[in-house]
Design an enzyme around this catalytic site. Structure first.
Site, PDB file in Angstrom:
ATOM      1  N   GLY A  15       0.738  -1.258   0.000  1.00 49.87           N
ATOM      2  CA  GLY A  15       0.000   0.000   0.000  1.00 49.87           C
ATOM      3  C   GLY A  15       0.767   1.307   0.000  1.00 49.87           C
ATOM      4  N   SER A  21       1.567   8.247   1.884  1.00 47.48           N
ATOM      5  CA  SER A  21       0.979   6.966   2.316  1.00 47.48           C
ATOM      6  C   SER A  21       1.519   6.530   3.677  1.00 47.48           C
ATOM      7  CB  SER A  21       1.333   5.848   1.325  1.00 47.48           C
ATOM      8  OG  SER A  21       0.839   6.118   0.058  1.00 47.48           O
ATOM      9  N   ILE A  22       0.613   5.988   4.482  1.00 45.68           N
ATOM     10  CA  ILE A  22       1.033   5.453   5.790  1.00 45.68           C
ATOM     11  C   ILE A  22       2.057   4.337   5.557  1.00 45.68           C
ATOM     12  CG2 ILE A  22       0.220   4.221   7.844  1.00 45.68           C
ATOM     13  CD1 ILE A  22      -2.509   5.783   7.408  1.00 45.68           C
ATOM     14  N   ASP A  66      -2.331  -7.538  -7.064  1.00 40.17           N
ATOM     15  CA  ASP A  66      -3.635  -7.015  -6.682  1.00 40.17           C
ATOM     16  C   ASP A  66      -4.062  -7.806  -5.443  1.00 40.17           C
ATOM     17  OD1 ASP A  66      -6.395  -6.635  -6.382  1.00 40.17           O
ATOM     18  OD2 ASP A  66      -6.647  -6.212  -8.517  1.00 40.17           O
ATOM     19  N   SER A  98     -12.783   2.671  -2.009  1.00 36.52           N
ATOM     20  CA  SER A  98     -14.224   2.509  -2.202  1.00 36.52           C
ATOM     21  C   SER A  98     -14.630   3.156  -3.524  1.00 36.52           C
ATOM     22  CB  SER A  98     -14.996   3.181  -1.059  1.00 36.52           C
ATOM     23  OG  SER A  98     -16.314   3.453  -1.479  1.00 36.52           O
ATOM     24  N   TYR A 150     -10.274   2.292  10.842  1.00 33.21           N
ATOM     25  CA  TYR A 150     -10.745   3.625  11.234  1.00 33.21           C
ATOM     26  C   TYR A 150     -11.949   3.480  12.156  1.00 33.21           C
ATOM     27  CZ  TYR A 150     -12.238   8.447  11.009  1.00 33.21           C
ATOM     28  OH  TYR A 150     -12.604   9.718  11.360  1.00 33.21           O
ATOM     29  N   TYR A 160     -18.365   8.677   5.514  1.00 36.49           N
ATOM     30  CA  TYR A 160     -17.369   7.600   5.408  1.00 36.49           C
ATOM     31  C   TYR A 160     -17.914   6.437   4.583  1.00 36.49           C
ATOM     32  CZ  TYR A 160     -13.074   5.190   6.711  1.00 36.49           C
ATOM     33  OH  TYR A 160     -11.853   4.555   6.679  1.00 36.49           O
ATOM     34  N   LYS A 167     -14.432  -1.567   7.132  1.00 36.88           N
ATOM     35  CA  LYS A 167     -13.523  -1.554   8.291  1.00 36.88           C
ATOM     36  C   LYS A 167     -14.044  -2.467   9.401  1.00 36.88           C
ATOM     37  CE  LYS A 167     -10.296   1.215   6.778  1.00 36.88           C
ATOM     38  NZ  LYS A 167      -9.115   0.577   6.179  1.00 36.88           N
ATOM     39  N   THR A 199      -3.839  11.706   3.115  1.00 34.31           N
ATOM     40  CA  THR A 199      -3.218  10.821   2.115  1.00 34.31           C
ATOM     41  C   THR A 199      -4.173  10.733   0.924  1.00 34.31           C
ATOM     42  OG1 THR A 199      -4.349   8.895   2.992  1.00 34.31           O
ATOM     43  CG2 THR A 199      -2.172   9.337   3.901  1.00 34.31           C
TER      44      THR A 199
END
Ligand code: NAI
Length: 275
Positions: A15, A21-22, A66, A98, A150, A160, A167, A199
């Site tokens: 990711g 990006s985290i 992927d 999403s 989250y 959201y 999540k 991000t």
């Protein structure tokens, strides 16, 4: 400053799209702490993003995959084990998307094909990653898997959208697999529930800037940044947290435990008096 927390450890990081990006920050931190890395993302993200720079900085192997494709994941894990010359110590799942949010479909008018895609990318992919690792016996004893979540999994955050449902599922998968993988090989599986963070994924959420400011004001310690999150992730990959598993760990400056903050109420009531 390095503490050598991950010296000799080998891990896969999903990711990292760009410097925000985290996962990008986590890769740099893990490398600084002594880890050897394999970095992965979708072929499209690899073309659009700048992960080659990160790979160079971390001296890491890049393997496109992927995270919704079991075939891709099997190839990834095989290549990583070949590269490392054996089993893997840790995996970071920092994946989310999403199509409903991307295409501005409100929750009450959801597109169900998109909804399935959201769940597949953002939650089921963790099941697929863990399933492949489990079947290939790819993780070392006391290995560690972390995924990012989250607080909308527990409480409703307008805007959201279907990511909240994803999540909730992600956190449940972490617990379910945590039990099985814990029994099999003492592998721990946790989710980190992170503050709103600027991000690419974060900026897709409607009203993100207001949500960011509100969370920052409400939290006694303020929002946790992506770099702070990377520090926390590294502790969960280290041997200092060996008995932490099947947890959803809040990394949010205290937001999740705050009901009322006097300064935030004052700002709100001042605003009302002006009207
Ligand atoms: P980001 O956009 O930098 O990272 C999301 C990554 O998911 C990207 O690298 C993207 O290429 C990857 N991805 C999307 N579809 C994929 C697929 N099919 N297979 C493999 N990878 C795929 O954004 P960020 O914020 O670093 O997101 C990382 C994680 O942190 C996500 O799970 C996100 O939901 C979570 N998170 C983010 C917060 C925020 O405010 N930014 C707050 C709390 C959690």
């Amino acid at each position: 400053m390095s503490h050598g927390l991950l010296k000799g450890k080998k891990g896969i990081i999903f990711g990292a799209l760009n410097e925000q990006s985290i996962a990008w920050k986590a890769a740099l931190k893990a490398r600084e702490e002594g880890a050897e890395l394999v970095l992965t993302n979708t072929p499209l993200s690899l073309r659009l993003g700048t992960m080659d720079q990160l790979a160079e900085q971390c001296n890491a192997l890049v393997v496109p995959a992927d995270a919704t494709s079991v075939e891709d994941l099997e190839g990834l894990v095989d290549k990583a084990m070949e590269h490392f010359g054996g089993q893997i110590d840790f995996v970071l799942h920092s994946v989310g998307m999403s199509p409903n949010i991307r295409k501005n479909k409100p929750y009450e008018y959801t597109n169900y094909d998109f909804f399935f895609k959201t769940l597949d990318i953002s939650a089921l992919s963790l099941h697929k990653v863990l399933g492949v690792l489990y079947k290939k016996d790819a993780l070392k004893e006391w290995g560690s898997v972390v995924a990012l979540s989250y607080i909308a999994a527990q409480r409703t955050f307008e805007g959201y959208n279907d990511m909240a449902d994803a999540k909730a599922l992600l956190e449940s998968i972490a617990r379910s697999f945590g039990l099985l993988y814990g029994k099999k090989a003492h592998v721990r599986v946790n989710t980190i529930s992170q503050s709103p963070t600027r991000t690419s994924a974060g900026s897709g959420i409607s009203g993100m800037e207001d949500m960011f400011a509100y969370a920052d004001a409400l939290s006694p310690l303020g929002n946790a940044s992506a770099s702070d999150c990377a520090d926390y992730i590294v502790t969960l990959f280290s041997d200092l947290t060996k008995h932490v598993t099947m947890q959803n760990l809040y990394h949010d400056g205290g937001f999740s435990s705050t009901g009322l903050n006097a300064e935030v109420v004052e700002t709100y009531t001042k605003g009302l008096k002006k009207d």
